[in-house]
Design a protein around this motif. Structure first.
Motif, PDB file in Angstrom:
ATOM      1  N   GLY A  15      37.771  52.695  47.206  1.00 16.60           N
ATOM      2  CA  GLY A  15      38.787  51.773  46.688  1.00 16.60           C
ATOM      3  C   GLY A  15      40.160  52.395  46.644  1.00 16.60           C
ATOM      4  O   GLY A  15      40.307  53.546  46.219  1.00 16.60           O
ATOM      5  N   GLY A  20      41.533  54.309  42.392  1.00 16.32           N
ATOM      6  CA  GLY A  20      41.221  55.172  43.537  1.00 16.32           C
ATOM      7  C   GLY A  20      42.382  56.055  43.933  1.00 16.32           C
ATOM      8  O   GLY A  20      42.237  57.273  44.093  1.00 16.32           O
ATOM      9  N   SER A  43      39.129  52.602  51.853  1.00 19.67           N
ATOM     10  CA  SER A  43      39.617  51.322  51.329  1.00 19.67           C
ATOM     11  C   SER A  43      39.801  50.315  52.448  1.00 19.67           C
ATOM     12  O   SER A  43      40.024  50.685  53.601  1.00 19.67           O
ATOM     13  CB  SER A  43      40.928  51.522  50.573  1.00 19.67           C
ATOM     14  N   PRO A  55      53.603  38.621  40.502  1.00 21.08           N
ATOM     15  CA  PRO A  55      54.240  37.339  40.167  1.00 21.08           C
ATOM     16  C   PRO A  55      55.713  37.297  40.586  1.00 21.08           C
ATOM     17  O   PRO A  55      56.211  36.245  40.987  1.00 21.08           O
ATOM     18  CB  PRO A  55      54.078  37.257  38.641  1.00 21.08           C
ATOM     19  N   CYS A  83      38.468  51.020  56.061  1.00 21.48           N
ATOM     20  CA  CYS A  83      37.166  50.471  56.429  1.00 21.48           C
ATOM     21  C   CYS A  83      36.644  49.606  55.291  1.00 21.48           C
ATOM     22  O   CYS A  83      37.231  49.559  54.227  1.00 21.48           O
ATOM     23  CB  CYS A  83      36.185  51.618  56.670  1.00 21.48           C
ATOM     24  N   VAL A  85      33.436  49.032  52.802  1.00 15.78           N
ATOM     25  CA  VAL A  85      32.167  49.613  52.354  1.00 15.78           C
ATOM     26  C   VAL A  85      31.110  48.522  52.443  1.00 15.78           C
ATOM     27  O   VAL A  85      31.277  47.439  51.872  1.00 15.78           O
ATOM     28  CB  VAL A  85      32.294  50.120  50.898  1.00 15.78           C
ATOM     29  N   GLY A 118      37.202  47.920  41.676  1.00 17.12           N
ATOM     30  CA  GLY A 118      37.806  46.783  40.978  1.00 17.12           C
ATOM     31  C   GLY A 118      36.877  45.579  40.896  1.00 17.12           C
ATOM     32  O   GLY A 118      35.652  45.707  40.956  1.00 17.12           O
ATOM     33  N   LYS A 119      37.493  44.413  40.736  1.00 18.87           N
ATOM     34  CA  LYS A 119      36.734  43.158  40.665  1.00 18.87           C
ATOM     35  C   LYS A 119      37.190  42.268  41.811  1.00 18.87           C
ATOM     36  O   LYS A 119      38.192  42.560  42.466  1.00 18.87           O
ATOM     37  CB  LYS A 119      37.020  42.463  39.326  1.00 18.87           C
ATOM     38  N   SER A 179      48.362  37.751  33.911  1.00 20.97           N
ATOM     39  CA  SER A 179      48.758  37.293  35.244  1.00 20.97           C
ATOM     40  C   SER A 179      49.114  35.810  35.234  1.00 20.97           C
ATOM     41  O   SER A 179      50.062  35.386  35.905  1.00 20.97           O
ATOM     42  CB  SER A 179      47.704  37.629  36.299  1.00 20.97           C
ATOM     43  N   VAL A 318      35.800  54.437  37.674  1.00 20.28           N
ATOM     44  CA  VAL A 318      37.139  54.382  37.090  1.00 20.28           C
ATOM     45  C   VAL A 318      37.715  52.980  37.298  1.00 20.28           C
ATOM     46  O   VAL A 318      37.436  52.340  38.320  1.00 20.28           O
ATOM     47  CB  VAL A 318      38.068  55.425  37.789  1.00 20.28           C
ATOM     48  N   GLY A 319      38.521  52.502  36.352  1.00 20.63           N
ATOM     49  CA  GLY A 319      39.240  51.233  36.540  1.00 20.63           C
ATOM     50  C   GLY A 319      38.410  50.016  36.180  1.00 20.63           C
ATOM     51  O   GLY A 319      37.491  50.076  35.350  1.00 20.63           O
ATOM     52  N   ASP A 320      38.716  48.897  36.840  1.00 27.44           N
ATOM     53  CA  ASP A 320      38.134  47.602  36.466  1.00 27.44           C
ATOM     54  C   ASP A 320      36.617  47.517  36.694  1.00 27.44           C
ATOM     55  O   ASP A 320      35.970  46.642  36.133  1.00 27.44           O
ATOM     56  CB  ASP A 320      38.805  46.472  37.258  1.00 27.44           C
ATOM     57  N   ALA A 340      43.682  52.421  33.947  1.00 21.60           N
ATOM     58  CA  ALA A 340      43.101  52.966  35.191  1.00 21.60           C
ATOM     59  C   ALA A 340      43.784  54.284  35.566  1.00 21.60           C
ATOM     60  O   ALA A 340      43.128  55.246  35.975  1.00 21.60           O
ATOM     61  CB  ALA A 340      43.232  51.944  36.312  1.00 21.60           C
TER      62      ALA A 340
END
Ligand SMILES: Cc1cc2nc3c(=O)[nH]c(=O)nc-3n(C[C@H](O)[C@H](O)[C@H](O)COP(=O)(O)OP(=O)(O)OC[C@H]3O[C@@H](n4cnc5c(N)ncnc54)[C@H](O)[C@@H]3O)c2cc1C
Length: 568
Positions: A15, A20, A43, A55, A83, A85, A118-119, A179, A318-320, A340
């Motif tokens: 990521g 990442g 990634s 935004p 690439c 995953v 992430g998501k 957001s 790590v992160g989301d 993150a």
């Protein structure tokens, strides 16, 4: 003398978002000139997106390319692989990635694996939303939204039908989190400032609505600031549709669970995220523990406070996509960029500690502040315990985010965009650069390969003109196909690699249909499904049962690829 060259220990990071890229950056700093450790970052895109400014990109306040940095530039000493995953082979400690023009599956070996995936946006539970709503997650979303809004203004300016004009001038955003709130604020600024160029649009005809499931927007903020944000937006003409949940969407309306329908041609949906399919797959098969939030499993890796996946040495998150115990002792760390970046620092330090056999340190961080921009030079913020609203908060917001943007060049560009924006009108150029065409015609010269044996099957081909040769088993079996014949169906239907190479024998025009479109058609058109079941039976009598039942098992959506790993 000992001639054995020790292989470097491989850290592979999945990521290229905040988690990442910052893990890779801190690792580079900590490793210095060490050669016994190698870091590779994988990634899908070759750039890093600074999401908090999206935004503003959507509202045309900042140029799209100014909020992205090439990953290679941010982490020049790290190996980078652009690439996708596809899956993880935990037994062999290999990540299977699809890369290159032919989407070949390639193994990437690791000793330590860091999940930073992430998501993903996921609208499937709300009918029509995937088809008709706009998202706000990546650069393309922001770019698309800006052009869509300007298109609506162009159409509204010449629309004689009042009802249709009203829908064109109604801008709806779902989601009262950061957001959603920032997007409606910025949209309001873009539209309001652009109206000077559209004399046939009366400002009173323009409407903005913010739909939110809870009673107050920005629930992560102190209550007084949520209220202030609501009042600022309402003064600007934003209708608050609170306590309402999105049910569905169509080309001209969005529908709520309480039965209401809002006629609109611009529906931005910032709600609806799902775990990354790779994370879900790993949780299902890799022996990881799933994180819990308020007693519910959240499809994220439960980690120790060291960022190592609970009960799984050598794996980190790590992160989301991580469920990290909050240093406050209550709940999990929030899924924000601010966290993150700090988590990445701890993870990098602990990765080195794990390799060197030294003690690891727990993640400890208290958020420095919380800020939300509302457009038109106003914001709400709490920093070091001080609450700000309006212009001062907006100034603080811009200063903080400018300082956080990685790289001086990007900072200068954004600062210049912001300065120009203070003195000049917004650019209302509407760019139509997205191709909505799902069918493509490709031309091949004689001798050119169209598909190669071993590639992933992602497309179906219909020959319009010319002739091709299909050769399997290293050329042992050859078949010629001409106009109106199809090829490539087996790999697409069974989700396997290509079992033959196809080359043009004459100049050929070939209609290319994507895997998802082909699946949608075959699943829903019995005539087609009968046809392809018959074709499979005739071409591969050993592989498929006869009749339409042969296609009943159509594979799941792309992304999760255990089936792709079946040997060809
Ligand atoms: C519009 C918006 C505004 C925001 N504003 C703020 C804010 O003001 N403050 C704040 O702190 N946070 C904010 N956030 C949240 C913040 O951006 C996220 O928490 C942060 O981006 C999470 O980082 P991540 O690296 O975990 O995930 P992501 O940034 O989502 O990165 C995931 C990476 O994984 C890659 N990837 C995914 N699947 C694959 C695959 N199969 N193969 C290869 N690569 C893959 C993706 O391409 C991406 O590079 C905002 C988010 C949005 C959308």
């Amino acid at each position: 003398m000992n001639d054995v060259v020790q292989k470097p220990i491989r850290i592979v990071i999945l990521g290229g978002g905040f988690a990442g890229v910052y893990t890779a950056r801190y690792l580079t700093r900590l490793l210095g000139r060490r050669r016994d450790v190698e870091v590779e970052l994988l990634s899908e895109e070759n750039y890093f997106v600074f999401q908090p400014l999206l935004p503003e990109v959507a509202a045309g306040g900042i140029a799209a390319t100014h909020v992205v940095n090439p990953i290679r530039e941010l982490v020049p000493k790290v190996r980078f692989r652009c690439c996708s995953v596809a899956a993880i082979d935990f037994e062999r400690r290999q990540v299977m990635v699809s890369q290159g023009a032919g989407l070949e599956l390639v193994p990437v070996a690791y000793d330590h694996l860091v999940f930073c995936l992430g998501k993903v946006t996921h609208f499937a539970s709300m009918p029509g939303v995937a088809e008709h709503a706009l998202a706000m997650k990546d650069l393309a979303d922001a770019f698309r939204l800006r052009n869509h809004v300007l298109r609506c203004l162009e159409l509204a300016d010449i629309e004689p039908d009042l009802e249709a004009k009203r829908a064109l001038l109604h801008f709806v955003v779902a989601g009262g989190g950061f957001s959603g709130v920032e997007t409606i604020g910025e949209l309001a600024e873009l539209v309001t400032r652009s109206l000077a160029y559209f004399p046939r649009i009366d400002p009173k005809e323009v409407r903005f609505s913010l739909v939110h499931a809870q009673a107050r927007i920005l629930p992560e903020m102190p209550e007084s600031l949520s209220l202030a944000a609501r009042q600022i937006l309402e003064r600007r003409g934003v209708d608050m549709v609170l306590g309402a949940r999105v049910r569905a969407a169509s080309p001209s309306a969005m529908y709520l669970h309480d039965g209401r329908a809002l006629a609109t041609r611009t529906f931005v949906c910032t709600v609806g995220t799902a775990p990354n399919p790779i994370v879900e797959g790993a949780l299902a098969q890799g022996g990881f523990i799933q994180a819990q939030h308020n007693g519910r499993a959240i499809s994220a890796f439960a980690t120790e406070r060291t960022l190592e996946c609970a009960g799984r040495p050598g794996y980190w998150a790590v992160g989301d996509c991580a469920g990290i115990p909050s240093p406050t002792g209550q709940g999990l760390c929030p899924p924000t960029a601010q966290f993150a970046i700090r988590e990445a620092k701890t993870c990098a330090r602990n990765l080195i500690a794990a390799i060197d056999g030294t003690p690891k340190s727990p993640f400890a961080f208290r958020a420095l502040g919380i800020l939300a921009s509302l457009g038109q030079r106003s914001a709400v913020a709490e920093m070091f315990g001080i609450r700000l609203t309006g212009f001062l908060a907006w100034f603080a917001w811009r200063t903080v985010y400018l300082a956080k943007l990685p790289g001086w060049v990007r900072r200068l560009r954004v600062a210049l965009d912001w300065t120009l924006d203070l003195f000049f009108p917004r650019d209302i150029t509407q760019l139509q650069v997205f191709q909505h065409q799902h069918l493509h015609v490709h031309h091949y010269e004689p001798g050119e390969a169209i598909v190669q044996q071993g590639q992933l099957g992602r497309e179906l081909y219909l020959i319009l003109k010319g002739e091709v040769e299909v050769s399997a088993n290293g050329g042992g079996k050859r078949v010629r196909l001409g106009a109106r014949e199809v090829f490539g169906e087996r790999a697409v239907l069974e989700d396997t690699r290509r079992n033959a190479t196809v080359c043009a024998t004459q100049a050929a025009d070939v209609l290319v249909l994507s895997r998802s479109d082909f699946h949608a058609m075959v699943k829903n058109l019995p005539v087609l499904s009968d046809y392809f079941a018959e074709l499979l039976r005739a071409r591969h009598p050993d592989a498929m049962p006869a009749g339409p039942a042969a296609l009943d098992h159509l594979p799941p959506t792309p992304g999760m690829a255990p089936a792709e790993l079946r040997p060809s």
